[in-house]
Design a protein around this motif. Structure first.
Motif, PDB file in Angstrom:
ATOM      1  N   THR A 147      21.427 -66.010 -11.262  1.00 28.66           N
ATOM      2  CA  THR A 147      22.432 -65.351 -10.659  1.00 28.66           C
ATOM      3  C   THR A 147      21.755 -64.059  -9.571  1.00 28.66           C
ATOM      4  OG1 THR A 147      21.981 -63.519 -12.129  1.00 28.66           O
ATOM      5  CG2 THR A 147      23.558 -65.303 -12.794  1.00 28.66           C
ATOM      6  N   GLY A 148      22.638 -63.464  -8.735  1.00 31.17           N
ATOM      7  CA  GLY A 148      22.388 -62.584  -7.877  1.00 31.17           C
ATOM      8  C   GLY A 148      23.061 -62.937  -6.451  1.00 31.17           C
ATOM      9  N   ASP A 149      22.419 -62.382  -5.438  1.00 31.23           N
ATOM     10  CA  ASP A 149      23.101 -62.626  -3.935  1.00 31.23           C
ATOM     11  C   ASP A 149      23.053 -64.177  -3.755  1.00 31.23           C
ATOM     12  OD1 ASP A 149      23.937 -61.854  -1.439  1.00 31.23           O
ATOM     13  OD2 ASP A 149      22.062 -62.449  -0.567  1.00 31.23           O
TER      14      ASP A 149
ATOM     15  N   LEU B 169      21.061 -69.654  -3.188  1.00 33.42           N
ATOM     16  CA  LEU B 169      21.103 -70.998  -2.584  1.00 33.42           C
ATOM     17  C   LEU B 169      19.639 -71.172  -1.948  1.00 33.42           C
ATOM     18  CD1 LEU B 169      24.808 -70.759  -1.199  1.00 33.42           C
ATOM     19  CD2 LEU B 169      23.639 -72.413  -3.203  1.00 33.42           C
ATOM     20  N   SER B 170      18.883 -70.192  -1.594  1.00 32.57           N
ATOM     21  CA  SER B 170      17.737 -70.524  -0.764  1.00 32.57           C
ATOM     22  C   SER B 170      16.997 -71.483  -1.608  1.00 32.57           C
ATOM     23  CB  SER B 170      17.207 -69.302  -0.200  1.00 32.57           C
ATOM     24  OG  SER B 170      16.621 -68.599  -1.390  1.00 32.57           O
ATOM     25  N   GLY B 171      17.015 -71.453  -3.067  1.00 31.48           N
ATOM     26  CA  GLY B 171      15.942 -72.111  -3.883  1.00 31.48           C
ATOM     27  C   GLY B 171      16.499 -73.458  -4.034  1.00 31.48           C
TER      28      GLY B 171
ATOM     29  N   LYS C 212      23.508 -77.119  -1.252  1.00 32.39           N
ATOM     30  CA  LYS C 212      24.029 -76.002  -0.305  1.00 32.39           C
ATOM     31  C   LYS C 212      25.386 -76.278   0.207  1.00 32.39           C
ATOM     32  CE  LYS C 212      19.513 -74.310   0.759  1.00 32.39           C
ATOM     33  NZ  LYS C 212      18.710 -73.866   1.673  1.00 32.39           N
ATOM     34  N   ILE C 213      25.663 -77.448   0.453  1.00 33.42           N
ATOM     35  CA  ILE C 213      26.868 -78.032   0.665  1.00 33.42           C
ATOM     36  C   ILE C 213      27.930 -78.658  -0.079  1.00 33.42           C
ATOM     37  CG2 ILE C 213      27.994 -80.032   2.382  1.00 33.42           C
ATOM     38  CD1 ILE C 213      25.399 -79.907   3.868  1.00 33.42           C
TER      39      ILE C 213
ATOM     40  N   THR D  41      30.309 -69.849  -6.253  1.00 36.21           N
ATOM     41  CA  THR D  41      29.768 -71.162  -5.515  1.00 36.21           C
ATOM     42  C   THR D  41      29.223 -70.717  -4.213  1.00 36.21           C
ATOM     43  OG1 THR D  41      31.964 -71.763  -4.713  1.00 36.21           O
ATOM     44  CG2 THR D  41      31.402 -72.475  -7.042  1.00 36.21           C
ATOM     45  N   GLY D  42      29.379 -69.457  -3.810  1.00 34.12           N
ATOM     46  CA  GLY D  42      28.777 -69.289  -2.326  1.00 34.12           C
ATOM     47  C   GLY D  42      29.935 -69.423  -1.271  1.00 34.12           C
ATOM     48  N   GLY D  43      30.973 -69.141  -1.802  1.00 32.98           N
ATOM     49  CA  GLY D  43      31.985 -68.991  -0.691  1.00 32.98           C
ATOM     50  C   GLY D  43      31.755 -67.669   0.153  1.00 32.98           C
TER      51      GLY D  43
END
Length: 166
Positions: free
Chosen positions: A58-60, A65-67, A73-74, A132-134
């Protein structure tokens, strides 16, 4: 009677008298604030749950997603969009957008009337989107959720548009 309820009732009456607001409007305003606060906390927890379930952290969103691998990521944001699209384009169209402009439109064009299901749909749709990074923030949806709660309560009390907008 609940202990302290009499003192709270007297304090509300004094506050209503000092502010010039009707007692029922003041009480509902407090209830809306508390409910919107809890909805904001639920939104935060639901977003974190979705992130943790799909990404293991969890987090930013950018840090999380960098990990993960490039194809994930897509896939994850696309999956979130595919889940949210039917909610916003078919079932509850008022949930489109960030939240704040939709509330302003409801105040101006609809006399402050917002359907009650907007709160639930916005909570779910924005939590999925953020989780989900939207590309959406947390504040706008919480504003719209709180406004929908307040609007629904004003409709239950059969208040005028003037009191609803207050």
């Amino acid at each position: 009677m609940i202990p302290g309820a009499r003192a709270a009732q007297i304090s509300l009456k004094k506050l209503a008298g000092d502010s010039g607001l009707p007692l029922d409007l003041l009480a509902v305003s407090i209830a809306v604030g508390v409910a919107a606060g809890y909805a904001g906390v639920l939104h935060h927890f639901l977003t974190d749950y979705i992130q943790n379930t799909l990404l293991g952290a969890t987090g930013d969103a950018l840090d999380v997603l960098s990990g993960v691998s490039w194809w994930w990521k897509i896939v994850i944001p696309a999956l979130g969009g595919m889940i949210v699209a039917p909610i916003t384009y078919r079932w509850v169209q008022e949930t489109r957008g960030t939240g704040t402009p939709e509330v302003m439109r409801a105040v101006i064009a609809e006399g402050g009337r917002i359907r009650g299901r907007v709160a639930i749909a916005k909570l779910v749709a924005s939590s999925i989107t953020v989780g989900t990074g939207g590309s959406v923030g947390r504040e706008g949806p919480i504003i719209q959720i709180g406004a929908a709660i307040g609007s629904k309560l004003s409709q239950l009390f059969k208040w005028s548009s003037e009191n609803t907008i207050s």
